[in-house]
Scaffold this motif. Sequence first.
Motif, PDB file in Angstrom:
ATOM      1  N   ASN A  43      35.491  48.404 120.876  1.00  0.00           N
ATOM      2  CA  ASN A  43      34.880  49.684 120.500  1.00  0.00           C
ATOM      3  C   ASN A  43      34.126  50.308 121.673  1.00  0.00           C
ATOM      4  O   ASN A  43      33.536  51.370 121.517  1.00  0.00           O
ATOM      5  N   CYS A  47      33.729  56.736 120.058  1.00  0.00           N
ATOM      6  CA  CYS A  47      33.068  57.209 118.845  1.00  0.00           C
ATOM      7  C   CYS A  47      33.864  56.711 117.637  1.00  0.00           C
ATOM      8  O   CYS A  47      34.960  56.161 117.785  1.00  0.00           O
ATOM      9  N   LEU A  48      33.309  56.929 116.455  1.00  0.00           N
ATOM     10  CA  LEU A  48      33.937  56.399 115.246  1.00  0.00           C
ATOM     11  C   LEU A  48      35.360  56.926 115.074  1.00  0.00           C
ATOM     12  O   LEU A  48      36.278  56.171 114.713  1.00  0.00           O
ATOM     13  N   ILE A  51      37.663  55.136 117.483  1.00  0.00           N
ATOM     14  CA  ILE A  51      37.908  53.756 117.038  1.00  0.00           C
ATOM     15  C   ILE A  51      38.966  53.766 115.937  1.00  0.00           C
ATOM     16  O   ILE A  51      39.926  52.988 115.954  1.00  0.00           O
ATOM     17  N   LEU A  71      32.140  41.533 113.247  1.00  0.00           N
ATOM     18  CA  LEU A  71      30.833  41.676 112.585  1.00  0.00           C
ATOM     19  C   LEU A  71      30.975  42.552 111.340  1.00  0.00           C
ATOM     20  O   LEU A  71      31.541  43.647 111.416  1.00  0.00           O
ATOM     21  N   PRO A  72      30.452  42.115 110.196  1.00  0.00           N
ATOM     22  CA  PRO A  72      30.621  42.911 108.976  1.00  0.00           C
ATOM     23  C   PRO A  72      30.105  44.345 109.102  1.00  0.00           C
ATOM     24  O   PRO A  72      30.694  45.261 108.551  1.00  0.00           O
ATOM     25  N   ALA A  73      29.009  44.534 109.833  1.00  0.00           N
ATOM     26  CA  ALA A  73      28.443  45.887 109.952  1.00  0.00           C
ATOM     27  C   ALA A  73      28.982  46.637 111.162  1.00  0.00           C
ATOM     28  O   ALA A  73      28.571  47.758 111.416  1.00  0.00           O
ATOM     29  N   GLY A  74      29.876  46.029 111.920  1.00  0.00           N
ATOM     30  CA  GLY A  74      30.332  46.639 113.168  1.00  0.00           C
ATOM     31  C   GLY A  74      31.166  47.892 112.943  1.00  0.00           C
ATOM     32  O   GLY A  74      31.758  48.090 111.886  1.00  0.00           O
ATOM     33  N   SER A  75      31.223  48.721 113.965  1.00  0.00           N
ATOM     34  CA  SER A  75      31.955  49.987 113.833  1.00  0.00           C
ATOM     35  C   SER A  75      33.452  49.747 113.671  1.00  0.00           C
ATOM     36  O   SER A  75      34.126  50.502 112.972  1.00  0.00           O
ATOM     37  N   MET A  78      33.932  48.897 110.009  1.00  0.00           N
ATOM     38  CA  MET A  78      33.832  50.103 109.179  1.00  0.00           C
ATOM     39  C   MET A  78      35.129  50.909 109.261  1.00  0.00           C
ATOM     40  O   MET A  78      35.654  51.387 108.247  1.00  0.00           O
ATOM     41  N   ARG A  81      37.962  49.170 107.426  1.00  0.00           N
ATOM     42  CA  ARG A  81      37.832  49.250 105.973  1.00  0.00           C
ATOM     43  C   ARG A  81      38.312  50.603 105.455  1.00  0.00           C
ATOM     44  O   ARG A  81      38.855  50.695 104.356  1.00  0.00           O
ATOM     45  N   ARG A  82      38.112  51.649 106.253  1.00  0.00           N
ATOM     46  CA  ARG A  82      38.671  52.941 105.849  1.00  0.00           C
ATOM     47  C   ARG A  82      40.202  52.898 105.889  1.00  0.00           C
ATOM     48  O   ARG A  82      40.880  53.457 105.028  1.00  0.00           O
ATOM     49  N   ARG A  85      42.041  50.890 103.060  1.00  0.00           N
ATOM     50  CA  ARG A  85      41.977  51.557 101.763  1.00  0.00           C
ATOM     51  C   ARG A  85      43.304  52.233 101.431  1.00  0.00           C
ATOM     52  O   ARG A  85      43.721  52.279 100.277  1.00  0.00           O
TER      53      ARG A  85
END
Lengths: 132, 164
Positions: A43, A47-48, A51, A71-75, A78, A81-82, A85
């Motif tokens: 990353n 930016c998000l 990524i 890391l579960p909270a890592g960018s 995230m 996970r999008r 879906r």
Amino acid sequence: MSEQAAAHAVKAIVAGHGSFATGVISAVEAITGRGDRFIAISNAGLCLDDIQRTLTMALDDTRARVIFTDLPAGSCTMAVRRLVRNRPGVVLITGINLSLLLDFAMQDDSDPVAAAHAALERGRASMVAHGA
Amino acid sequence: MPIELYRIDDRLIHGQVVVGWGQPLNLSFIVLVDDDVAESEWEQELYRMGVPPDMSVYFHDVPSAAAALPGYQADARPGIVLVGDIGTMTRLVDATNGSIHAVNLGGVHHSPGRTPRLRYVFLTNAEEQGLRAIAQRGVDVSAQDVPGARPVPLDELLSATLDA
């Protein structure tokens, strides 16, 4: 092997902070010679949206059905996970360690998603405290 | 205890925020101010699942964040306010009548039209003007990605050059 065939040989994407992915894949390569089962994504500097774009391209190019993140909270987590879906059949495993990745790399015949779930158990079990 | 940090970070909740800042500041809550996320239950759940169980996340658009901010500032627990872009922070500063005294620029990453200023800060001319406008309201603006890094004051940031 052609470049396209090589891309299809990739079984999983490893994504994370800094040099985490290249580092853990290099360890798999050193231990098993199977580092080519993975591609690494960092990353760093992204930016998000970038990524997300990078991971989407990697999924499309490799047709991998397994993504590992650090890391579960890592960018990266995230962003993945999008992605998952809208991609049934793709699994995200987060919080990985080397034992998990080694176990996954050594499973030749299993379905990659089933192999990832099995490797998750191995990875969890590998964390042990010794001494005080 | 006042809000510990008012942070601009285009990754919103991620490792640097939850672990890098969260642990040393002993954060109990994050106020995430983003108009889009405030309208999406799914995005809110995504971010909730990214934080430890003992950390709360509250979601607001800018007007509701401005209205709720005094309550968060009066909260005894340590917390941070997090926005994803400079425009949102500008609106929040404007809407909160001088109650925000310092802004932390934690991550605005590369995209077309942005000039590299630091490894983790890339800015368009409009974004630079936005930061100056925030500073002109008496807010201390500095860039700092992680707690151990040196805060870079706005004037130094805007004169910095980085080989992309």
